[in-house]
Design a protein around this motif. Structure first.
Motif, PDB file in Angstrom:
ATOM      1  N   MET A  76      -5.099   9.405   6.454  1.00  0.00           N
ATOM      2  CA  MET A  76      -5.088   8.565   5.247  1.00  0.00           C
ATOM      3  C   MET A  76      -4.439   7.216   5.590  1.00  0.00           C
ATOM      4  N   ASP A  77      -5.139   6.152   5.305  1.00  0.00           N
ATOM      5  CA  ASP A  77      -4.662   4.815   5.654  1.00  0.00           C
ATOM      6  C   ASP A  77      -3.483   4.402   4.762  1.00  0.00           C
ATOM      7  N   VAL A  78      -2.393   3.929   5.393  1.00  0.00           N
ATOM      8  CA  VAL A  78      -1.188   3.548   4.654  1.00  0.00           C
ATOM      9  C   VAL A  78      -1.477   2.411   3.682  1.00  0.00           C
ATOM     10  N   MET A  79      -2.236   1.417   4.119  1.00  0.00           N
ATOM     11  CA  MET A  79      -2.541   0.285   3.249  1.00  0.00           C
ATOM     12  C   MET A  79      -3.363   0.713   2.047  1.00  0.00           C
ATOM     13  N   ASP A  80      -4.279   1.680   2.270  1.00  0.00           N
ATOM     14  CA  ASP A  80      -5.108   2.194   1.176  1.00  0.00           C
ATOM     15  C   ASP A  80      -4.233   2.872   0.127  1.00  0.00           C
TER      16      ASP A  80
END
Length: 201
Positions: free
Chosen positions: A1-5
């Motif tokens: 899971m992308d941190v920025m997302d």
């Protein structure tokens, strides 16, 4: 899971909640401070009798019940407007327009909040019941925040009057009892403090 997302989804979620809480608070503050002839409006309540409530049996036919209830409300409103002065009517219309405007903004923000909360729940793959619980709790939190801040502000303004809160409660209770009386409902029993030293015979 992308941190920025995750960050963007959380930012949108919290931002949407603030868009709900902010207009609720601002609207409540402005409506509370709106210049109104409150004593004049209170006198009107005694001059115009509240119409008898629509029989509950009519709700077996909901369209008819709705029509009768709306007709009753319209008649009461027109009768009330008829005994108000022009200035009082202007105050009333201004108040209702401002209230409609603020709570329309809050309602629109709440719909955005529902969308942002759903997208966040999908991102974390949360079950629907968690989504519902979070939405309900944060909606209650927005309302509680408004009530709490107004209450604290009121207490701070009247800090030199220790009996102010009790007087306000008594006034609210009296208004509620009068409203119930006008509607033909039985009065609620008065709230009393139990004596901790009392013992059963």
């Amino acid at each position: 899971m992308d941190v920025m997302d995750v960050f963007i989804h959380l930012a949108g979620f919290l931002g949407a909640w603030l868009l709900v809480a902010g207009p609720l608070l601002q609207g409540a503050i402005e409506l509370r401070d709106e210049e109104m002839d409150r004593e004049g409006f209170e006198r009107v309540k005694t001059d115009v009798p509240y119409p008898a409530p629509t029989s509950r049996w009519w709700w077996l036919l909901p369209p008819v019940a709705y029509y009768k209830d709306k007709k009753r409300s319209d008649e009461f409103r027109n009768a009330t407007m008829g005994v108000l002065t022009t200035q009082q009517r202007q105050q009333f219309v201004g108040f209702t327009n401002k209230a409609t405007g603020w709570f329309t903004v809050a309602g629109g923000a709440f719909l955005i909040f529902l969308k942002e909360a759903w997208e966040l729940a999908e991102l974390f793959e949360l079950p629907v019941w968690v989504y519902v619980v979070v939405v309900v709790l944060l909606a209650i939190a927005a309302i509680a925040n408004t009530i709490s801040r107004l209450s604290r502000a009121d207490a701070l303004i009247h800090i030199d009057d220790p009996g102010y809160a009790a007087k306000k409660r008594a006034e609210r209770d009296a208004q509620q009892q009068e409203h119930r009386r006008q509607q033909g409902k039985p009065a609620r029993p008065q709230r009393t403090k139990k004596n901790p030293a009392a013992t059963d015979a």
